[in-house]
Write a protein that holds these residues in place. Structure first.
Motif, PDB file in Angstrom:
ATOM      1  N   TRP A   1     139.258 101.689 -69.197  1.00  0.00           N
ATOM      2  CA  TRP A   1     139.220 102.932 -68.430  1.00  0.00           C
ATOM      3  C   TRP A   1     140.541 103.290 -67.743  1.00  0.00           C
ATOM      4  N   PRO A   2     141.285 102.366 -67.134  1.00  0.00           N
ATOM      5  CA  PRO A   2     142.539 102.775 -66.475  1.00  0.00           C
ATOM      6  C   PRO A   2     143.509 103.534 -67.383  1.00  0.00           C
ATOM      7  N   PRO A   3     143.774 103.104 -68.625  1.00  0.00           N
ATOM      8  CA  PRO A   3     144.677 103.913 -69.452  1.00  0.00           C
ATOM      9  C   PRO A   3     144.067 105.264 -69.839  1.00  0.00           C
ATOM     10  N   ILE A   4     142.755 105.326 -70.005  1.00  0.00           N
ATOM     11  CA  ILE A   4     142.109 106.611 -70.299  1.00  0.00           C
ATOM     12  C   ILE A   4     142.220 107.521 -69.084  1.00  0.00           C
ATOM     13  N   GLN A   5     141.996 106.949 -67.913  1.00  0.00           N
ATOM     14  CA  GLN A   5     142.117 107.709 -66.661  1.00  0.00           C
ATOM     15  C   GLN A   5     143.521 108.301 -66.535  1.00  0.00           C
ATOM     16  N   ARG A   6     144.541 107.520 -66.868  1.00  0.00           N
ATOM     17  CA  ARG A   6     145.919 108.038 -66.819  1.00  0.00           C
ATOM     18  C   ARG A   6     146.141 109.100 -67.890  1.00  0.00           C
ATOM     19  N   ALA A   7     145.586 108.906 -69.079  1.00  0.00           N
ATOM     20  CA  ALA A   7     145.794 109.850 -70.187  1.00  0.00           C
ATOM     21  C   ALA A   7     145.205 111.218 -69.881  1.00  0.00           C
ATOM     22  N   ILE A   8     144.064 111.253 -69.212  1.00  0.00           N
ATOM     23  CA  ILE A   8     143.454 112.551 -68.878  1.00  0.00           C
ATOM     24  C   ILE A   8     143.844 113.010 -67.474  1.00  0.00           C
ATOM     25  N   ASN A   9     144.760 112.264 -66.861  1.00  0.00           N
ATOM     26  CA  ASN A   9     145.349 112.637 -65.575  1.00  0.00           C
ATOM     27  C   ASN A   9     144.292 112.896 -64.498  1.00  0.00           C
ATOM     28  N   VAL A  10     143.426 111.918 -64.298  1.00  0.00           N
ATOM     29  CA  VAL A  10     142.391 112.031 -63.278  1.00  0.00           C
ATOM     30  C   VAL A  10     143.017 111.870 -61.901  1.00  0.00           C
ATOM     31  N   GLY A  11     142.696 112.781 -61.010  1.00  0.00           N
ATOM     32  CA  GLY A  11     143.069 112.667 -59.606  1.00  0.00           C
ATOM     33  C   GLY A  11     141.846 112.981 -58.767  1.00  0.00           C
ATOM     34  N   GLU A  12     141.486 112.106 -57.843  1.00  0.00           N
ATOM     35  CA  GLU A  12     140.332 112.338 -56.972  1.00  0.00           C
ATOM     36  C   GLU A  12     140.618 111.819 -55.576  1.00  0.00           C
ATOM     37  N   ALA A  13     140.095 112.533 -54.592  1.00  0.00           N
ATOM     38  CA  ALA A  13     140.171 112.082 -53.209  1.00  0.00           C
ATOM     39  C   ALA A  13     138.866 112.460 -52.523  1.00  0.00           C
ATOM     40  N   LEU A  14     138.254 111.504 -51.854  1.00  0.00           N
ATOM     41  CA  LEU A  14     137.045 111.754 -51.085  1.00  0.00           C
ATOM     42  C   LEU A  14     137.431 112.507 -49.812  1.00  0.00           C
ATOM     43  N   LEU A  15     136.691 113.547 -49.464  1.00  0.00           N
ATOM     44  CA  LEU A  15     136.985 114.331 -48.271  1.00  0.00           C
ATOM     45  C   LEU A  15     136.112 113.839 -47.125  1.00  0.00           C
ATOM     46  N   ASP A  16     136.760 113.364 -46.075  1.00  0.00           N
ATOM     47  CA  ASP A  16     136.056 112.821 -44.919  1.00  0.00           C
ATOM     48  C   ASP A  16     135.958 113.913 -43.852  1.00  0.00           C
ATOM     49  N   VAL A  17     135.041 114.856 -44.074  1.00  0.00           N
ATOM     50  CA  VAL A  17     134.858 115.962 -43.128  1.00  0.00           C
ATOM     51  C   VAL A  17     133.369 116.144 -42.856  1.00  0.00           C
ATOM     52  N   GLU A  18     133.074 116.686 -41.707  1.00  0.00           N
ATOM     53  CA  GLU A  18     131.693 117.007 -41.347  1.00  0.00           C
ATOM     54  C   GLU A  18     131.346 118.347 -41.994  1.00  0.00           C
ATOM     55  N   MET A  19     130.411 118.319 -42.912  1.00  0.00           N
ATOM     56  CA  MET A  19     130.075 119.516 -43.686  1.00  0.00           C
ATOM     57  C   MET A  19     129.442 120.617 -42.833  1.00  0.00           C
ATOM     58  N   ARG A  20     128.955 120.288 -41.639  1.00  0.00           N
ATOM     59  CA  ARG A  20     128.320 121.306 -40.785  1.00  0.00           C
ATOM     60  C   ARG A  20     129.320 122.027 -39.902  1.00  0.00           C
ATOM     61  N   ASP A  21     130.563 121.539 -39.863  1.00  0.00           N
ATOM     62  CA  ASP A  21     131.599 122.176 -39.057  1.00  0.00           C
ATOM     63  C   ASP A  21     132.482 123.042 -39.939  1.00  0.00           C
ATOM     64  N   TRP A  22     133.137 124.026 -39.327  1.00  0.00           N
ATOM     65  CA  TRP A  22     134.075 124.877 -40.061  1.00  0.00           C
ATOM     66  C   TRP A  22     135.277 124.050 -40.480  1.00  0.00           C
ATOM     67  N   GLN A  23     135.704 124.237 -41.708  1.00  0.00           N
ATOM     68  CA  GLN A  23     136.890 123.570 -42.240  1.00  0.00           C
ATOM     69  C   GLN A  23     137.758 124.629 -42.912  1.00  0.00           C
ATOM     70  N   THR A  24     139.046 124.355 -42.991  1.00  0.00           N
ATOM     71  CA  THR A  24     139.957 125.210 -43.746  1.00  0.00           C
ATOM     72  C   THR A  24     140.426 124.422 -44.958  1.00  0.00           C
TER      73      THR A  24
END
Length: 140
Positions: free
Chosen positions: A46-69
């Motif tokens: 999986w790591p070389p496949i992940q690099r080949a398809i250029n996967v980028g992900e980041a978990l967002l640590d925000v409160e979904m009930r509050d306003w965010q920009t």
């Protein structure tokens, strides 16, 4: 899709399946799915496949009930995501035009690298809504 990021949650993400390196892997997709059912092979393949398809992900640590920009700066060379002015993900820009879709629902789909699919609906305990105060889409 990113091994180092949980497979669930509120995320910023990019995938570029049109890169030449990912297109070269397309004929190997079926054998790779079968081989990735073996956990040791999955961690190797999986790591070389992940690099080949250029996967980028980041978990967002925000409160979904509050306003965010949320800001997505999608340039010719890069894609940058920020929440409340703080950068959360930067990756090379995926090929092709950006499409924008905004929705919320209670459905889910789980697609694992080893070819397992699950889907369904989550129970919603109460009323839900989505408020958008301002939306701006500007050409590069």
């Amino acid at each position: 899709l990113a091994l180092q990021v949980p497979g669930h949650g509120w995320k910023a993400a990019t995938v570029d399946a049109l890169r030449p390196s990912s297109l070269l892997l397309a004929p190997l997709a079926l054998p790779a799915v079968l081989l990735m059912n073996v956990r040791a092979l999955n961690r190797c393949l999986w790591p070389p496949i992940q690099r080949a398809i250029n996967v980028g992900e980041a978990l967002l640590d925000v409160e979904m009930r509050d306003w965010q920009t949320y800001v997505l700066d999608w340039g010719r060379q890069h894609a940058r995501f920020a929440v409340n002015g703080e950068p959360v993900l930067q990756s090379p820009a995926p090929r092709g035009p950006l499409g924008f879709v905004l929705w919320m629902d209670n459905q889910y789909l789980v697609a694992t690298p080893w070819g397992r699919l699950r889907f369904g609906r989550l129970t919603v305990a109460g009323e839900q809504w989505l408020d958008v105060d301002h939306l701006s889409i500007e050409p590069v």
